[in-house]
Design a protein around this motif. Structure first.
Motif, PDB file in Angstrom:
ATOM      1  N   ASP A   1      -4.156   4.649  -1.436  1.00  0.00           N
ATOM      2  CA  ASP A   1      -4.595   3.414  -2.192  1.00  0.00           C
ATOM      3  C   ASP A   1      -5.841   2.940  -1.686  1.00  0.00           C
ATOM      4  O   ASP A   1      -5.744   3.164  -0.007  1.00  0.00           O
ATOM      5  CB  ASP A   1      -3.367   2.621  -2.009  1.00  0.00           C
TER       6      ASP A   1
ATOM      7  N   GLY B   1      -2.654   2.791   3.943  1.00  0.00           N
ATOM      8  CA  GLY B   1      -3.976   2.639   2.906  1.00  0.00           C
ATOM      9  C   GLY B   1      -5.332   3.788   3.215  1.00  0.00           C
ATOM     10  O   GLY B   1      -5.388   3.819   4.138  1.00  0.00           O
TER      11      GLY B   1
ATOM     12  N   LEU C   1       0.446  -1.050   0.028  1.00  0.00           N
ATOM     13  CA  LEU C   1      -0.216   0.043   0.285  1.00  0.00           C
ATOM     14  C   LEU C   1       0.841   1.310   0.391  1.00  0.00           C
ATOM     15  O   LEU C   1       1.821   1.280   0.468  1.00  0.00           O
ATOM     16  CB  LEU C   1      -0.564   0.288   1.232  1.00  0.00           C
TER      17      LEU C   1
ATOM     18  N   LYS D   1      -6.647  -1.365  -4.738  1.00  0.00           N
ATOM     19  CA  LYS D   1      -5.603  -2.107  -4.941  1.00  0.00           C
ATOM     20  C   LYS D   1      -6.328  -3.538  -4.776  1.00  0.00           C
ATOM     21  O   LYS D   1      -5.448  -4.187  -5.755  1.00  0.00           O
ATOM     22  CB  LYS D   1      -4.441  -1.282  -4.136  1.00  0.00           C
TER      23      LYS D   1
ATOM     24  N   LYS E   1      -8.389   3.976  -7.909  1.00  0.00           N
ATOM     25  CA  LYS E   1      -7.072   3.622  -6.651  1.00  0.00           C
ATOM     26  C   LYS E   1      -7.122   2.980  -6.469  1.00  0.00           C
ATOM     27  O   LYS E   1      -6.404   2.469  -4.928  1.00  0.00           O
ATOM     28  CB  LYS E   1      -7.479   4.423  -5.966  1.00  0.00           C
TER      29      LYS E   1
END
Ligand SMILES: Cc1ncc(COP(=O)(O)O)c(C=O)c1O
Length: 400
Positions: A116, A137, A112, A166, A164
């Motif tokens: 994220d 994150g 991260l 992840k 964005k």
């Protein structure tokens, strides 16, 4: 300026551990407490596993090991994935950590960056959002409704994904709801993920072996092999083998990610306990028949708790497929008042008052990101469960 880090101010202590500690303190002070907060089986680690640990000590297997696991355990994990899940991994794709918690944490720390996003279906295991925050994150909670038996829908997943995103953290059967996704339900989610190749999947299969009725466990890569290169399949011995104190969890995934996780672990905790690793080898390679026996016991307890809680006016209790939790909602109790004048404004007040007045310890729903509700762990004796549910019934009957 505070001596403590800014990171620390973003996270909170685990509310489940707090409830368990409070219940233990009240018990020590002489109160008649029934704890339904614990996230661990109430039976002992099987003898063959303990014997393997004793043997490891006697044989001097008590030194540092490779940071992310001894070769024998990595091989046992690969064999387990092949045997039980039809997944093909080699030892270089496996990471062993100090509990499932550490492997998940390592993976988040290793991947991260600020900004994220990590999608976390709610209700969620309490540690996911805080681990994401610790790793820098942004957790994105998506509430699954009780009407959908607390399962995320494909539409909800699609709507939550951004450039964005992840990771999606996926947990089935779930802590805290016990909800388990069927293969068909899972396929609807993996279909969405196939349309978004930048999203990785962290699947937490910790409760794989705790499944009831005719529910069949499935893990994302089994359902959609196209996700193999971007899935971290996480599991551990804590729950199924009653080994919570031994601290062994593991994960399998792409080598680059596994190497990054090893780097984090080698600079923080080094290897998981050598003796526990040998015990875990026996857990995975040894006899598995006690799992079915334990599940019979858990199924009986689940049915008992669901029945007794469903009988309460104001409480709705979905029937979970697995784990050892139920997650009743209490919409019908919110706003009601106890005989001594306490208003049930939210589930935290409900749980606190329930503990004070009846000695029954449950964890309030807000801790898991979906209110108003509470979590009951039924990993305790039938007698305890009957008595606890009788007290909850009486407490609720007294609300007006
Ligand atoms: C969903 C889930 N994942 C992971 C863990 C962590 O397991 P371990 O005790 O192996 O760290 C837990 C423990 O409560 C859990 O409920």
């Amino acid at each position: 300026m505070s001596f403590l880090s800014a990171t620390l101010s973003r996270v909170k202590p685990s509310p489940t551990i707090a409830v368990t500690t409070l219940a233990q303190e009240l018990k020590a002070a002489g109160r008649d407490v029934i704890g339904l907060g614990a996230g661990e089986p109430d039976f002992d680690t099987p003898q063959n596993i303990k014997d393997a640990a004793v043997r490891a000590i006697a044989e001097g297997k008590t030194k540092y090991t490779a940071p992310d696991g001894i070769p024998e355990l990595k091989q046992a994990i690969c064999d387990k994935f092949a045997r039980e899940n039809g997944l093909s991994y080699v030892p270089a794709q496996v990471s062993v950590g100090t509990g499932g918690k550490q492997t998940l944490y390592n993976a988040l720390m290793a991947t991260l960056n600020p900004g994220d996003e990590v999608i976390i279906p709610a209700p969620y295991w309490v540690s996911y959002p805080d681990m994401v925050l610790l790793a820098g994150g942004t957790p994105v909670a998506v509430a699954a409704s009780p009407e959908a038996n607390y399962k995320l829908t494909a539409e909800q997943l699609e709507a939550a994904i951004t450039p964005k995103t992840k990771w999606l953290i996926f947990n089935s059967p779930s802590n805290p709801t016990g909800a388990g996704y069927t293969a068909a339900e899972l396929k609807t989610l993996t279909d969405v993920l196939m349309r978004h190749p930048h999203v990785w999947v962290m699947t937490d299969d910790m409760y794989e072996h705790l499944a009831y009725d005719d529910f069949e466990f499935a893990t994302p890569v089994q359902i959609e092999p196209g996700l193999y290169e971007r899935t971290l399949t996480c599991n551990g011995v804590s729950k199924a083998y009653a080994m919570t104190g031994w601290r062994i969890g593991y994960a399998a995934g792409p080598v680059e990610l596994i190497n990054a996780m090893r780097k984090i672990q080698s600079q923080s905790t080094s290897n998981p306990c050598s003796v526990s690793q040998w015990a875990a080898v026996e857990a995975l390679n040894g006899p598995q028949d006690f799992l079915a026996e334990n599940n019979k016991l858990f199924l009986r307890r689940r049915n008992l708790v669901v029945e007794m809680l469903s009988a309460i006016d104001g409480i709705t209790c979905p029937v979970p497929e697995g784990a050892f939790y139920v997650y009743p909602t209490i919409n019908g109790l919110i706003g009601k008042t106890t005989p001594d004048g306490t208003v049930m404004e939210n589930d935290e007040i409900f749980a606190k008052k329930l503990l004070e007045d009846t000695g029954v310890a449950v964890v309030f729903g807000a801790a898991f990101g979906l209110s108003p509700a509470f979590r009951v762990s039924y990993a305790t004796s039938d007698e305890n469960l009957k008595e606890a549910c009788t007290r909850i019934q009486a407490f609720c009957a007294d609300l007006s």
